[in-house]
Design a protein around this motif. Structure first.
Motif, short mmCIF file in Angstrom:
data_model
loop_
_atom_site.label_atom_id
_atom_site.label_comp_id
_atom_site.label_asym_id
_atom_site.label_seq_id
_atom_site.Cartn_x
_atom_site.Cartn_y
_atom_site.Cartn_z
N LEU A 1 0.91 -1.22 0.14
CA LEU A 1 0.01 -0.22 0.23
C LEU A 1 0.74 1.37 -0.16
N ASN A 2 2.55 1.19 0.38
CA ASN A 2 3.24 2.13 -0.04
C ASN A 2 3.16 3.14 1.16
N ILE A 3 3.10 2.70 2.43
CA ILE A 3 2.93 3.63 3.52
C ILE A 3 3.92 2.75 4.76
N ALA A 4 3.45 4.24 5.80
CA ALA A 4 4.96 2.58 6.63
C ALA A 4 4.44 2.06 7.70
N GLU A 5 5.12 1.47 7.45
CA GLU A 5 4.54 -0.18 8.53
C GLU A 5 4.29 0.37 10.07
N ARG A 6 4.67 1.35 10.61
CA ARG A 6 3.87 1.90 11.71
C ARG A 6 2.14 2.06 12.01
N GLU A 7 2.46 2.70 10.39
CA GLU A 7 0.75 3.45 9.82
C GLU A 7 0.02 1.65 10.46
N VAL A 8 0.37 1.37 9.60
CA VAL A 8 -0.59 -0.05 9.66
C VAL A 8 -0.73 -1.03 11.14
N CYS A 9 0.34 -1.01 11.76
CA CYS A 9 0.15 -1.37 12.96
C CYS A 9 -0.32 -0.57 13.98
N GLU A 10 -0.47 0.81 13.93
CA GLU A 10 -1.91 1.62 14.06
C GLU A 10 -3.06 1.49 13.91
N ILE A 11 -3.15 1.10 12.57
CA ILE A 11 -4.89 0.45 11.93
C ILE A 11 -5.48 -0.82 12.67
N ILE A 12 -4.42 -1.94 12.17
CA ILE A 12 -4.70 -3.43 12.89
C ILE A 12 -4.47 -2.97 14.68
N GLU A 13 -4.03 -2.10 15.80
CA GLU A 13 -4.47 -1.94 17.18
C GLU A 13 -5.49 -1.48 17.04
N GLN A 14 -5.76 -0.14 16.56
CA GLN A 14 -7.43 0.89 17.14
C GLN A 14 -8.05 -0.13 16.23
N SER A 15 -8.05 -0.85 15.37
CA SER A 15 -9.40 -2.00 14.84
C SER A 15 -9.27 -3.04 16.32
N GLU A 16 -8.59 -3.72 16.49
CA GLU A 16 -8.56 -4.85 17.76
C GLU A 16 -9.08 -3.95 19.04
N ARG A 17 -8.56 -2.58 18.92
CA ARG A 17 -9.11 -1.79 20.87
C ARG A 17 -11.15 -1.68 20.08
N ARG A 18 -11.42 -1.41 18.77
CA ARG A 18 -13.11 -1.58 18.87
C ARG A 18 -13.73 -2.74 19.39
N ALA A 19 -12.29 -3.78 18.69
CA ALA A 19 -13.75 -4.94 18.31
C ALA A 19 -13.63 -5.70 19.79
N LEU A 20 -12.85 -4.71 20.84
CA LEU A 20 -12.84 -5.68 22.09
C LEU A 20 -14.65 -5.16 23.15
#
Length: 50
Positions: free
Chosen positions: A31-50
């Protein structure tokens, strides 16, 4: 609220992540973005799922 292009990016990251065929580095490269941004998106999604 996210802008539409940002929302599409988030959805694409999560699609790739949940498919289980790519790690965060590969998703960032695809996706041509920073790996940290990918991690932040995944982490935010997992927090919402809890």
């Amino acid at each position: 609220m996210c802008s539409l292009p940002r929302q599409i990016l988030i959805e694409r990251v999560l699609q790739l992540w949940h498919a289980g065929q790519h790690d965060t580095y590969a998703i960032a490269a695809l996706l041509n973005i920073a790996e940290r941004e990918v991690c932040e998106i995944i982490e935010q999604s997992e927090r919402r799922a809890l």
